[in-house]
Scaffold this motif. Structure first.
Motif, mmCIF file in Angstrom:
data_model
loop_
_atom_site.group_PDB
_atom_site.id
_atom_site.type_symbol
_atom_site.label_atom_id
_atom_site.label_comp_id
_atom_site.label_asym_id
_atom_site.label_seq_id
_atom_site.Cartn_x
_atom_site.Cartn_y
_atom_site.Cartn_z
ATOM 1 N N VAL A 97 30.702 8.655 -24.743
ATOM 2 C CA VAL A 97 30.739 8.622 -26.208
ATOM 3 C C VAL A 97 30.015 7.370 -26.675
ATOM 4 N N ALA A 98 29.086 7.542 -27.589
ATOM 5 C CA ALA A 98 28.362 6.393 -28.126
ATOM 6 C C ALA A 98 29.223 5.656 -29.136
ATOM 7 N N ASP A 99 29.297 4.336 -28.968
ATOM 8 C CA ASP A 99 30.020 3.481 -29.907
ATOM 9 C C ASP A 99 31.428 4.015 -30.181
ATOM 10 N N GLY A 100 32.168 4.230 -29.111
ATOM 11 C CA GLY A 100 33.517 4.755 -29.261
ATOM 12 C C GLY A 100 34.444 3.870 -30.058
ATOM 13 N N ALA A 101 34.109 2.580 -30.202
ATOM 14 C CA ALA A 101 34.947 1.643 -30.953
ATOM 15 C C ALA A 101 34.480 1.452 -32.386
ATOM 16 N N PHE A 102 33.464 2.200 -32.823
ATOM 17 C CA PHE A 102 32.969 2.136 -34.204
ATOM 18 C C PHE A 102 32.476 0.739 -34.579
ATOM 19 N N GLU A 103 31.978 0.006 -33.582
ATOM 20 C CA GLU A 103 31.558 -1.369 -33.827
ATOM 21 C C GLU A 103 30.061 -1.506 -34.083
ATOM 22 N N GLY A 104 29.303 -0.490 -33.775
ATOM 23 C CA GLY A 104 27.855 -0.634 -33.849
ATOM 24 C C GLY A 104 27.328 -1.297 -32.585
ATOM 25 N N THR A 105 26.022 -1.193 -32.372
ATOM 26 C CA THR A 105 25.393 -1.813 -31.210
ATOM 27 C C THR A 105 24.126 -2.518 -31.659
ATOM 28 N N SER A 106 23.357 -2.958 -30.685
ATOM 29 C CA SER A 106 22.144 -3.696 -31.003
ATOM 30 C C SER A 106 21.113 -2.814 -31.703
ATOM 31 N N SER A 107 20.271 -3.452 -32.459
ATOM 32 C CA SER A 107 19.121 -2.794 -33.066
ATOM 33 C C SER A 107 17.952 -3.763 -32.999
ATOM 34 N N TRP A 108 16.806 -3.358 -33.530
ATOM 35 C CA TRP A 108 15.630 -4.210 -33.505
ATOM 36 C C TRP A 108 15.048 -4.403 -34.902
ATOM 37 N N ARG A 109 14.357 -5.518 -35.068
ATOM 38 C CA ARG A 109 13.606 -5.781 -36.292
ATOM 39 C C ARG A 109 12.157 -6.062 -35.891
ATOM 40 N N VAL A 110 11.231 -5.517 -36.634
ATOM 41 C CA VAL A 110 9.803 -5.614 -36.319
ATOM 42 C C VAL A 110 9.110 -6.433 -37.401
ATOM 43 N N PHE A 111 8.198 -7.325 -36.972
ATOM 44 C CA PHE A 111 7.422 -8.163 -37.885
ATOM 45 C C PHE A 111 5.943 -8.020 -37.548
ATOM 46 N N PHE A 112 5.097 -8.174 -38.571
ATOM 47 C CA PHE A 112 3.654 -8.092 -38.333
ATOM 48 C C PHE A 112 2.929 -8.966 -39.357
ATOM 49 N N ARG A 113 1.666 -9.250 -39.045
ATOM 50 C CA ARG A 113 0.795 -9.980 -39.966
ATOM 51 C C ARG A 113 -0.639 -9.773 -39.507
ATOM 52 N N GLU A 114 -1.575 -9.967 -40.410
ATOM 53 C CA GLU A 114 -2.970 -9.998 -39.984
ATOM 54 C C GLU A 114 -3.143 -11.182 -39.046
ATOM 55 N N LYS A 115 -3.957 -11.000 -38.026
ATOM 56 C CA LYS A 115 -4.058 -11.975 -36.956
ATOM 57 C C LYS A 115 -4.405 -13.363 -37.489
ATOM 58 N N GLY A 116 -3.568 -14.322 -37.126
ATOM 59 C CA GLY A 116 -3.811 -15.710 -37.495
ATOM 60 C C GLY A 116 -3.404 -16.080 -38.904
#
Length: 622
Positions: A208-227
């Motif tokens: 069972v995913a997240d059986g404790a209703f606590e949530g788990t890790s996620s990701w955040r993505v960042f970008f920019r024009e080079k330099g």
């Protein structure tokens, strides 16, 4: 999407403060580094991937618990921080009525639980104020190609003011296609659930995913024009081991960075910085059709777009805030004007759902068909129709298609115009025991006289629960495209059947796999050009159920029963609800886009809004 592009990896030192002052490292040490890679580029996007040794690309998280309230607003299911065992979170379901089997539940699809054998389960629960109400645990599955229902566990949980454990075992049969766990509150009362577990005997792995209703890790993505500074955050919670960064400029170098964020919001890992360049702008041609780049629609973020050509003018309809809006567009898809077409319909003091629309034209009048859902969805839905006079601007009052039998509803249909006038479609919905059945239905409509013709029903049907029967026209016959609302696997096929005004004939399959919905089309060059929400490129065991869809495009010959198929939009997002029309020699299409869509009330998705584009039949296809 072109995956042949070369991407340059560049590993550099980085600090948490370097990205817009976002989260800091988790206490107790420096951030760990993980590698991100470039899986491909287009002229407008870069596709990032990480943890590539894992076949399953989408993590199971707290959003795997889907709150379901099939009987309306008497019940609410919410994740409640601080109300679980030891002050952690719990799943809470509260009900205020016991009438008419009022209920709600948390449901989780256990996509990976398919191996036959014995499994053990346990959970903790507590209850309060159980007035004619009960808490109940249900575990069930669907077996074989026919997806036959098979109950595994159905246990009423005795009222308990304190946290109590319920445990047991079940035997999973052969050829299981989907297993589910459902946590109910039936009737008046409140139930809390925590630490839900299903596992093989003597195994420490909780299926069972997240059986404790606590949530788990996620990701955040960042970008920019080079330099260049500053870094730009992608406005999305990413629950996948990949992300396709879109809306970039062609032939431009960019830099990317990804952070893993724990359930409490702290950053516990950070990737290296990766450099990748987008490709030069290129023109796409397929089967004699030249595709022009699409662009954002002219209105604030909305859903369920329709496009229609009337008297040389292009009209655009969308749904926003419980209102259907109508705009006249210029040659660049800008709005010359926008007005309210269908007013909000208040239920219990707030606008109810109005959407899943389709348009049709008779003479100078534009008609729209849409679903109005008073409470929840199917049991309380009505298909509705309204008109707009493109010369006078007069708006016709909604005509509500009421069911012919008590306890039924007219659910999820469309509208089309033939030489003999308007036709409408819907699913005749009715309850059968604890389940329901639907039937594809088409009827002639005299809108001005407010009269419906006799109902023609599809019999036999390829499924007992057809869904979204939208209408198209081919050789002056109706074409009904529909799918299956009860499919519990990747096999939510898209079917097409023709209707000659008296009978249905020549049923065929357009797309046999993936989640397919909302197909609309126009006749072009002796074939039917269809667009629809197309999920076949994203098999659920790898990508997760129902999260991503392309916009499918097919040239269908309903006579020869041939299909030529591609993706019109394939940017690894949740694309949905397309429409297409012929306007001044070009095909104009519209659709709406989400970052992703997990299908839950706690979805951290972003709605980008509606997009429009043009297809030029440049190589003799007319």
């Amino acid at each position: 999407m072109d995956t042949k592009a070369t991407c340059l990896l560049l590993v550099v030192g980085w600090t948490a403060a370097g990205v817009g002052g976002e989260a800091t490292p988790a206490p107790g040490g420096s951030m760990a580094e993980f590698q991100i890679e470039c899986a491909g580029t287009t002229s407008r996007s870069v596709h990032l991937v990480w943890e590539t040794d894992q076949e399953v690309r989408t993590l199971k998280t707290g959003t795997a618990w889907s709150p379901s309230t099939p009987t309306g607003p008497t019940h609410r299911a919410r994740i409640a921080p601080g109300e679980g065992r030891g002050g952690t979170a719990a799943g809470r379901i509260a009900g205020t009525s016991s009438a008419d089997d009022a209920r709600a539940c948390f449901v989780q699809n256990l996509e990976q639980l398919r191996e036959p054998g014995r499994y053990e389960f346990s959970l903790f629960y507590r209850t309060a104020d159980q007035h004619d109400g009960t808490a109940r645990l249900v575990i069930d599955c669907y077996v074989g190609d026919e997806r036959s229902y098979h109950g595994l566990v159905s246990r009423e949980l005795a009222p308990s003011d304190d946290w109590s454990e319920a445990a047991g075992s079940f035997d999973l049969p052969d050829d299981v296609r989907l297993t589910r766990v459902l946590l109910y509150q039936r009737g008046k009362g409140t139930a809390w659930y925590d630490d839900v577990r299903i596992a093989l005997p003597k195994s420490s792995t909780n299926l069972v995913a997240d059986g404790a209703f606590e949530g788990t890790s996620s990701w955040r993505v960042f970008f920019r024009e080079k330099g260049k500074d500053p870094w730009q955050p992608v406005d999305a919670v990413v629950l996948e081991r990949f992300h396709n960064v879109i809306f970039l400029e062609p032939e431009t170098p960019y830099e990317f960075l990804v952070r893993r964020v724990s359930a409490d919001g702290s950053v516990d890992a950070e990737s290296q910085m990766l450099s990748a360049a987008t490709q030069p702008a290129q023109q796409r041609v397929w089967q004699g059709l030249r595709f022009e780049p699409d662009r954002r629609g002219p209105t604030p973020p909305s859903v369920y777009p329709c496009v229609e050509s009337v008297g040389g003018k292009l009209y655009f309809c969308d749904s926003r805030g419980g209102v259907l809006w109508l705009s006249e567009l210029d040659d660049h898809f800008g709005a010359r004007w926008t007005k309210q077409w269908v007013a909000p319909h208040p239920v219990d003091g707030r606008p109810c759902y109005q959407g899943q629309s389709q348009t049709a034209v008779v003479g100078r009048k534009l008609y729209v068909s849409w679903k109005r859902a008073f409470h929840g969805d199917a049991p309380n839905a009505r298909q509705c129709v309204a008109s707009y006079d493109t010369e006078t601007g007069e708006i016709g009052e909604p005509f509500v298609i009421e069911p012919d039998r008590p306890g039924e509803s007219t659910w999820n249909g469309g509208i089309a115009a033939l030489s003999d006038g308007l036709w409408v479609s819907y699913c005749r919905w009715r309850r059968e025991g604890d389940d329901y059945r639907t039937t594809v239905t088409v009827r002639r409509l005299d809108y001005e006289a407010r009269q419906l013709g006799p109902a023609f029903e599809l019999d036999p049907q390829p499924t007992e629960t057809p869904y979204t029967p939208f209408l198209s026209v081919f050789r002056d016959e109706l074409v009904v495209c529909f799918t299956d609302s009860q499919s519990h696997t990747d096999m939510q096929a898209l079917w097409l059947v023709r209707f000659d005004g008296h009978r249905f004939h020549d049923l065929m399959t357009v797309s046999p796999t993936g989640f397919n919905q909302y197909a609309k089309g126009v006749e072009l060059g002796g074939k039917l050009l269809l667009v629809w929400k197309y999920g076949a490129p994203y098999p659920s065991p790898i990508y997760g159920r129902y999260m991503f869809h392309d916009i499918g495009l097919a040239l269908v010959d309903p006579v020869a029963k041939t299909v030529e198929l591609t993706s019109l939009v394939d940017d690894v997002k949740y694309n949905s609800s397309p429409d297409v029309t012929l306007h001044q020699g070009r095909l104009i299409y519209a659709y709406n886009k989400f970052e992703h869509l997990y299908g839950t009330q706690a979805d951290p998705s972003r709605l980008y809004g509606c997009f429009l584009g043009a297809i030029e039949p440049s190589l003799g296809v007319r």
